[in-house]
Design an enzyme around this catalytic site. Sequence first.
Site, PDB file in Angstrom:
ATOM      1  N   LYS A  86       1.263  -1.550   0.341  1.00 10.99           N
ATOM      2  CA  LYS A  86      -0.261  -0.067  -0.311  1.00 10.99           C
ATOM      3  C   LYS A  86       1.262   0.797  -0.146  1.00 10.99           C
ATOM      4  O   LYS A  86       1.221   1.470   0.819  1.00 10.99           O
ATOM      5  CB  LYS A  86      -0.857   0.193   1.238  1.00 10.99           C
ATOM      6  CG  LYS A  86      -2.396  -0.549   1.459  1.00 10.99           C
ATOM      7  CD  LYS A  86      -2.632  -0.368   2.119  1.00 10.99           C
ATOM      8  CE  LYS A  86      -3.789   0.815   2.458  1.00 10.99           C
ATOM      9  NZ  LYS A  86      -4.394   0.661   3.704  1.00 10.99           N
TER      10      LYS A  86
HETATM   11  O1  G3P Z   1      -8.235   2.236   4.213  1.00 13.02           O
HETATM   12  C1  G3P Z   1      -8.077   3.181   4.560  1.00 13.02           C
HETATM   13  C2  G3P Z   1      -9.008   3.491   6.004  1.00 13.02           C
HETATM   14  O2  G3P Z   1      -8.507   2.701   7.254  1.00 13.02           O
HETATM   15  C3  G3P Z   1      -9.644   5.180   6.304  1.00 13.02           C
HETATM   16  O3  G3P Z   1     -10.464   4.482   7.477  1.00 13.02           O
HETATM   17  O4  G3P Z   1     -11.547   4.360   9.490  1.00 13.02           O
HETATM   18  O5  G3P Z   1      -9.656   5.798   9.580  1.00 13.02           O
HETATM   19  O6  G3P Z   1     -11.131   6.971   7.804  1.00 13.02           O
HETATM   20  P1  G3P Z   1     -10.813   5.832   8.458  1.00 13.02           P
END
Ligand code: G3P
Length: 229
Positions: A86
């Site tokens: 990633k």
């Molecule tokens: O995979 C990306 C993701 O983890 C971001 O999610 O919940 O931190 O906005 P969030």
Amino acid sequence: MDLLIDSANLEGIKKIYDIFPVEGVTTNPSILKAAGKEPLSQLKKIRAFIPHGAQLHVQTISKTAENIIKEAEFILGELGDNTYIKIPVFDQGIKAMKILSSRGVNTTATAIYTPMQGFIAGKAGAKYVAPYVNRLDNIGFDGVEVAKNIHDMLERHHLNTKVLAASFKNTQQVLTLCEYGIGSITAAPDVLEQLINHQITSIAIDDFNKDFASLVGEGKTMLDLGKTK
Ligand code: G3P
């Protein structure tokens, strides 16, 4: 639509794997921090638990393409096949994606907030591009629309790249992208669990069980019927 678990919490991952048909696990540095363990050993535990063919997405930290590539080689050496590197979509990240994908390394472009970031990452050879749906919603954009736009552009330009929509806070966001035919989503265990839970379903199941119990006795199942013959 592929489903992935956005977590590095091994118990949460095991719980989802036990029930759900999922294709793998995605992580990022914040997710690793939330798991509260030494990152490499935690990633190795996740890799050892998930099926051999399952995807494990692991993010690089470096700020230059040269060092991102070194990190990618290290990650692949430690975590093996079906590990997706990633990489955030900044200039050096795109450069690293271009070089790594020309070497056959699977990459996932992450931290995507605009359709063009997704498109350029696709052109750079990323296998997946990850728009942040809920984070977009939180800053006044329509995250679902951005994910759809990227999906459409990748298809229209015949790029071999799938959207891996990320950052979900509710099941409606997932539903809309599923209806649209998006390639894949990754969500935290609590959001994935909510995809099947419904109070009305629980009530219906309770009613069925009560009716069966009133017919043949408390705690009985179909298996008990054979015993009366
Ligand atoms: O995979 C990306 C993701 O983890 C971001 O999610 O919940 O931190 O906005 P969030």
